[in-house]
Scaffold this motif. Structure first.
Motif, PDB file in Angstrom:
ATOM      1  N   MET A   1     -13.667   2.180   3.193  1.00 34.75           N
ATOM      2  CA  MET A   1     -14.635   3.253   2.959  1.00 34.75           C
ATOM      3  C   MET A   1     -15.836   3.045   3.877  1.00 34.75           C
ATOM      4  SD  MET A   1     -14.817   3.808  -1.184  1.00 34.75           S
ATOM      5  CE  MET A   1     -15.604   2.251  -1.462  1.00 34.75           C
ATOM      6  N   HIS A   2     -16.384   4.148   4.329  1.00 39.93           N
ATOM      7  CA  HIS A   2     -17.531   4.110   5.220  1.00 39.93           C
ATOM      8  C   HIS A   2     -18.645   5.007   4.688  1.00 39.93           C
ATOM      9  CE1 HIS A   2     -14.250   2.906   7.963  1.00 39.93           C
ATOM     10  NE2 HIS A   2     -15.185   2.104   8.442  1.00 39.93           N
ATOM     11  N   ALA A   3     -19.877   4.602   4.968  1.00 39.38           N
ATOM     12  CA  ALA A   3     -21.046   5.423   4.654  1.00 39.38           C
ATOM     13  C   ALA A   3     -21.820   5.634   5.948  1.00 39.38           C
ATOM     14  CB  ALA A   3     -21.922   4.740   3.609  1.00 39.38           C
ATOM     15  N   ASN A   4     -21.851   6.871   6.431  1.00 38.89           N
ATOM     16  CA  ASN A   4     -22.613   7.194   7.634  1.00 38.89           C
ATOM     17  C   ASN A   4     -24.101   7.151   7.284  1.00 38.89           C
ATOM     18  OD1 ASN A   4     -20.208   7.600   8.991  1.00 38.89           O
ATOM     19  ND2 ASN A   4     -20.202   9.801   8.612  1.00 38.89           N
ATOM     20  N   MET A   5     -24.853   6.371   8.073  1.00 35.92           N
ATOM     21  CA  MET A   5     -26.267   6.180   7.771  1.00 35.92           C
ATOM     22  C   MET A   5     -27.181   6.905   8.770  1.00 35.92           C
ATOM     23  SD  MET A   5     -25.971   4.463   5.035  1.00 35.92           S
ATOM     24  CE  MET A   5     -27.611   3.857   4.692  1.00 35.92           C
ATOM     25  N   THR A   6     -26.783   6.917  10.036  1.00 35.82           N
ATOM     26  CA  THR A   6     -27.528   7.640  11.067  1.00 35.82           C
ATOM     27  C   THR A   6     -26.502   8.232  12.026  1.00 35.82           C
ATOM     28  OG1 THR A   6     -27.719   5.863  12.722  1.00 35.82           O
ATOM     29  CG2 THR A   6     -29.401   5.919  10.976  1.00 35.82           C
ATOM     30  N   GLU A   7     -26.986   8.862  13.052  1.00 35.59           N
ATOM     31  CA  GLU A   7     -26.085   9.453  14.041  1.00 35.59           C
ATOM     32  C   GLU A   7     -25.179   8.397  14.680  1.00 35.59           C
ATOM     33  OE1 GLU A   7     -26.342  12.272  18.036  1.00 35.59           O
ATOM     34  OE2 GLU A   7     -28.185  11.587  17.088  1.00 35.59           O
ATOM     35  N   TYR A   8     -25.692   7.162  14.824  1.00 37.96           N
ATOM     36  CA  TYR A   8     -24.932   6.130  15.520  1.00 37.96           C
ATOM     37  C   TYR A   8     -24.587   4.922  14.657  1.00 37.96           C
ATOM     38  CZ  TYR A   8     -26.300   8.901  19.499  1.00 37.96           C
ATOM     39  OH  TYR A   8     -26.485   9.942  20.367  1.00 37.96           O
ATOM     40  N   LEU A   9     -24.972   4.912  13.389  1.00 32.77           N
ATOM     41  CA  LEU A   9     -24.713   3.768  12.512  1.00 32.77           C
ATOM     42  C   LEU A   9     -23.998   4.177  11.243  1.00 32.77           C
ATOM     43  CD1 LEU A   9     -28.148   1.922  12.567  1.00 32.77           C
ATOM     44  CD2 LEU A   9     -26.030   1.113  13.601  1.00 32.77           C
ATOM     45  N   ARG A  10     -23.118   3.296  10.791  1.00 32.24           N
ATOM     46  CA  ARG A  10     -22.492   3.478   9.486  1.00 32.24           C
ATOM     47  C   ARG A  10     -22.312   2.095   8.883  1.00 32.24           C
ATOM     48  NH1 ARG A  10     -17.332   5.070  12.412  1.00 32.24           N
ATOM     49  NH2 ARG A  10     -16.390   3.051  12.797  1.00 32.24           N
ATOM     50  N   ILE A  11     -22.017   2.086   7.591  1.00 36.22           N
ATOM     51  CA  ILE A  11     -21.704   0.841   6.907  1.00 36.22           C
ATOM     52  C   ILE A  11     -20.244   0.883   6.496  1.00 36.22           C
ATOM     53  CG2 ILE A  11     -22.148  -0.598   4.879  1.00 36.22           C
ATOM     54  CD1 ILE A  11     -25.034   0.383   4.960  1.00 36.22           C
ATOM     55  N   ASN A  12     -19.512  -0.152   6.870  1.00 34.17           N
ATOM     56  CA  ASN A  12     -18.142  -0.329   6.384  1.00 34.17           C
ATOM     57  C   ASN A  12     -18.297  -0.964   5.017  1.00 34.17           C
ATOM     58  OD1 ASN A  12     -15.638  -1.517   5.690  1.00 34.17           O
ATOM     59  ND2 ASN A  12     -15.020  -1.474   7.835  1.00 34.17           N
ATOM     60  N   LEU A  13     -18.007  -0.210   3.977  1.00 34.96           N
ATOM     61  CA  LEU A  13     -18.235  -0.684   2.616  1.00 34.96           C
ATOM     62  C   LEU A  13     -17.197  -1.713   2.169  1.00 34.96           C
ATOM     63  CD1 LEU A  13     -19.288   2.713   1.057  1.00 34.96           C
ATOM     64  CD2 LEU A  13     -20.771   0.797   1.670  1.00 34.96           C
ATOM     65  N   ASP A  14     -16.068  -1.789   2.869  1.00 32.40           N
ATOM     66  CA  ASP A  14     -15.061  -2.802   2.542  1.00 32.40           C
ATOM     67  C   ASP A  14     -15.493  -4.178   3.045  1.00 32.40           C
ATOM     68  OD1 ASP A  14     -13.379  -0.848   1.351  1.00 32.40           O
ATOM     69  OD2 ASP A  14     -12.623  -0.301   3.341  1.00 32.40           O
ATOM     70  N   THR A  15     -16.042  -4.217   4.262  1.00 34.84           N
ATOM     71  CA  THR A  15     -16.472  -5.499   4.847  1.00 34.84           C
ATOM     72  C   THR A  15     -17.968  -5.739   4.671  1.00 34.84           C
ATOM     73  OG1 THR A  15     -16.868  -4.486   7.002  1.00 34.84           O
ATOM     74  CG2 THR A  15     -14.657  -5.394   6.608  1.00 34.84           C
ATOM     75  N   GLU A  16     -18.696  -4.702   4.230  1.00 31.72           N
ATOM     76  CA  GLU A  16     -20.148  -4.746   4.065  1.00 31.72           C
ATOM     77  C   GLU A  16     -20.837  -5.132   5.371  1.00 31.72           C
ATOM     78  OE1 GLU A  16     -21.339  -6.883   0.529  1.00 31.72           O
ATOM     79  OE2 GLU A  16     -20.056  -5.634  -0.745  1.00 31.72           O
ATOM     80  N   MET A  17     -20.408  -4.454   6.446  1.00 28.33           N
ATOM     81  CA  MET A  17     -20.964  -4.691   7.776  1.00 28.33           C
ATOM     82  C   MET A  17     -21.490  -3.389   8.364  1.00 28.33           C
ATOM     83  SD  MET A  17     -20.519  -7.944   8.599  1.00 28.33           S
ATOM     84  CE  MET A  17     -20.527  -8.035  10.384  1.00 28.33           C
ATOM     85  N   TRP A  18     -22.597  -3.480   9.120  1.00 30.17           N
ATOM     86  CA  TRP A  18     -23.059  -2.359   9.920  1.00 30.17           C
ATOM     87  C   TRP A  18     -22.068  -2.180  11.055  1.00 30.17           C
ATOM     88  CZ3 TRP A  18     -26.755   0.930   8.598  1.00 30.17           C
ATOM     89  CH2 TRP A  18     -27.797   0.514   7.749  1.00 30.17           C
ATOM     90  N   GLU A  19     -21.781  -0.918  11.422  1.00 29.23           N
ATOM     91  CA  GLU A  19     -20.886  -0.614  12.529  1.00 29.23           C
ATOM     92  C   GLU A  19     -21.507   0.452  13.420  1.00 29.23           C
ATOM     93  OE1 GLU A  19     -16.500  -1.298  10.479  1.00 29.23           O
ATOM     94  OE2 GLU A  19     -17.194   0.740  10.839  1.00 29.23           O
TER      95      GLU A  19
END
Length: 133
Positions: A1-19
């Motif tokens: 699962m992913h959460a888009n945070m900005t135009e260029y950033l998201r959080i991978n909610l499975d690994t809890e990492m910024w991408e």
């Protein structure tokens, strides 16, 4: 699962990492400031805001004084996408501007469903009228 945070950033909610959304690269833990996973360029202010008056003749040139103004540009270390720009004072640590509640995001994304990176836009047929005079 992913959460888009900005135009260029998201959080991978499975690994809890910024991408990086441009290249899918993992940057740093989502429990930390995302800027720690990016390259930083300390841009001289006059490159963005050129002197309007000759600095050899005038003390004040309408360009920010680098003694008081720093412009930090943050880039993805893998694809080079500029992710953020920050105006601050020289020597100040990068601002910690997002501290998401990961557990709450997991619940919300699970309820809403993953948002696709490139949403499908339905084809719309446009009726064209040609007028002959």
């Amino acid at each position: 699962m992913h959460a888009n945070m900005t135009e260029y950033l998201r959080i991978n909610l499975d690994t809890e990492m910024w991408e990086c959304r441009s290249c899918n690269n993992e940057l740093v833990s989502a429990h930390d400031n995302y800027k720690r996973g990016l390259l930083v360029h300390d841009r001289p202010p006059h490159e963005i805001h050129p002197h309007l008056l000759d600095p050899k003749k005038y003390e004040y040139t309408f360009s920010p004084d680098p003694t008081y103004t720093a412009i930090l540009e943050f880039y993805c270390p893998h694809c080079g996408t500029m992710v953020e720009v920050e105006y601050t004072v020289p020597g100040h640590a990068p601002v910690y501007d997002m501290q998401p509640d990961i557990e709450d995001l997991k619940k919300k994304v699970a309820a809403w469903g993953d948002v696709p990176e490139k949403p499908e836009i339905p084809d719309i047929e446009i009726e064209r009228h040609v007028h002959n005079h």
